[in-house]
Write a protein that holds these residues in place. Sequence first.
Motif, PDB file in Angstrom:
ATOM      1  N   GLU A  41       5.501  10.909  -4.351  1.00 33.93           N
ATOM      2  CA  GLU A  41       4.756   9.218  -4.033  1.00 33.93           C
ATOM      3  C   GLU A  41       4.132   8.256  -5.382  1.00 33.93           C
ATOM      4  OE1 GLU A  41       3.422   6.484  -0.126  1.00 33.93           O
ATOM      5  OE2 GLU A  41       2.993   8.769  -0.182  1.00 33.93           O
ATOM      6  N   LYS A  42       3.815   8.554  -5.969  1.00 29.22           N
ATOM      7  CA  LYS A  42       2.598   8.632  -6.968  1.00 29.22           C
ATOM      8  C   LYS A  42       3.523   7.240  -7.873  1.00 29.22           C
ATOM      9  CE  LYS A  42      -1.535   8.734  -9.420  1.00 29.22           C
ATOM     10  NZ  LYS A  42      -2.724   9.641  -9.949  1.00 29.22           N
ATOM     11  N   SER A  45       6.021   5.117  -7.164  1.00 32.88           N
ATOM     12  CA  SER A  45       5.125   3.707  -6.882  1.00 32.88           C
ATOM     13  C   SER A  45       4.590   3.152  -7.800  1.00 32.88           C
ATOM     14  CB  SER A  45       3.731   4.096  -6.651  1.00 32.88           C
ATOM     15  OG  SER A  45       3.971   4.435  -5.199  1.00 32.88           O
ATOM     16  N   LYS A  48       9.344  -0.270 -10.498  1.00 36.27           N
ATOM     17  CA  LYS A  48       9.634  -1.610  -9.292  1.00 36.27           C
ATOM     18  C   LYS A  48      11.667  -1.826  -9.960  1.00 36.27           C
ATOM     19  CE  LYS A  48       5.115  -2.567  -9.726  1.00 36.27           C
ATOM     20  NZ  LYS A  48       5.075  -1.289  -8.105  1.00 36.27           N
ATOM     21  N   SER A  57      10.749  -1.271  -4.410  1.00 35.22           N
ATOM     22  CA  SER A  57       9.856  -0.619  -4.680  1.00 35.22           C
ATOM     23  C   SER A  57       9.054   0.260  -3.800  1.00 35.22           C
ATOM     24  CB  SER A  57       8.820  -0.785  -5.178  1.00 35.22           C
ATOM     25  OG  SER A  57       8.395  -2.629  -4.609  1.00 35.22           O
ATOM     26  N   VAL A  58       8.516   1.003  -3.932  1.00 41.74           N
ATOM     27  CA  VAL A  58       7.922   2.206  -2.724  1.00 41.74           C
ATOM     28  C   VAL A  58       6.945   1.005  -1.884  1.00 41.74           C
ATOM     29  CG1 VAL A  58       6.142   3.957  -1.764  1.00 41.74           C
ATOM     30  CG2 VAL A  58       8.088   4.206  -3.580  1.00 41.74           C
ATOM     31  N   GLU A  59       6.332  -0.337  -3.007  1.00 38.12           N
ATOM     32  CA  GLU A  59       5.667  -1.116  -2.157  1.00 38.12           C
ATOM     33  C   GLU A  59       5.685  -2.303  -1.315  1.00 38.12           C
ATOM     34  OE1 GLU A  59       2.688  -4.543  -3.543  1.00 38.12           O
ATOM     35  OE2 GLU A  59       3.388  -3.811  -5.285  1.00 38.12           O
ATOM     36  N   GLU A  60       7.408  -2.078  -1.302  1.00 40.43           N
ATOM     37  CA  GLU A  60       7.994  -3.313  -0.918  1.00 40.43           C
ATOM     38  C   GLU A  60       9.239  -2.733   0.349  1.00 40.43           C
ATOM     39  OE1 GLU A  60       8.333  -6.431  -1.714  1.00 40.43           O
ATOM     40  OE2 GLU A  60       6.986  -6.563  -3.463  1.00 40.43           O
ATOM     41  N   ARG A  61       9.625  -1.224   0.087  1.00 36.36           N
ATOM     42  CA  ARG A  61      10.471  -1.829   0.765  1.00 36.36           C
ATOM     43  C   ARG A  61       9.389  -0.018   2.131  1.00 36.36           C
ATOM     44  NH1 ARG A  61      17.094  -0.760  -0.440  1.00 36.36           N
ATOM     45  NH2 ARG A  61      16.680  -3.403  -1.137  1.00 36.36           N
ATOM     46  N   GLY A  62       8.131   1.042   1.053  1.00 39.20           N
ATOM     47  CA  GLY A  62       8.054   2.444   1.586  1.00 39.20           C
ATOM     48  C   GLY A  62       8.859   3.847   0.675  1.00 39.20           C
ATOM     49  N   TYR A  63       8.553   4.406   1.293  1.00 37.21           N
ATOM     50  CA  TYR A  63       8.923   5.761   0.781  1.00 37.21           C
ATOM     51  C   TYR A  63      10.061   6.263   0.442  1.00 37.21           C
ATOM     52  CZ  TYR A  63       8.480  10.453  -1.012  1.00 37.21           C
ATOM     53  OH  TYR A  63       9.537  11.303  -1.701  1.00 37.21           O
TER      54      TYR A  63
END
Length: 159
Positions: A41-42, A45, A48, A57-63
């Motif tokens: 995950e890190k 993350s 982008k 991205s993970v931030e926008e959509r989730g893992y």
Amino acid sequence: MKKWLILLICLVVLVISSSMTYEQQSILPALEDLLANKPFEKQLSILKIPYWGTIVSVEERGYFPFVEFLIRKLTHFMGFGCIALGLYFAWGKRRFAASIAIGGTATIAVLDEFRQSFTPGRTMSAQDVLVDTAGAIVFVSLVVALRKILKNKRQKAQL
């Protein structure tokens, strides 16, 4: 005829998969089970990816949706790479086999995206056509390069 069978199988798989809605294709429940601990995950993350005027991205959509996005694009890349190889080998040792395979695959990608636009919940994407064509270029280029290397080795062995 056998040479065309691989291509035909790839095309049937393509037609079936692009006829499915997003919900029918979603692998989110399986990902949530298989990757419950969210490995990497890190590292993920950091990524982008610009896509359709947004950043994925993970931030926008989730893992899990982000991992699914990566798998879907990798599937595009590899699937159309296989279609290109099917065309390449079906075309045989004729002149321009690599160009025919790549151009034919790009054409199939455009037609598939257009057809897919009529499937509920799916959209037509020029970026997917680029991913598909990149897969064709990479797969065919690797085979062409490998064939040249093997041909050179055989020629040197005969000397």
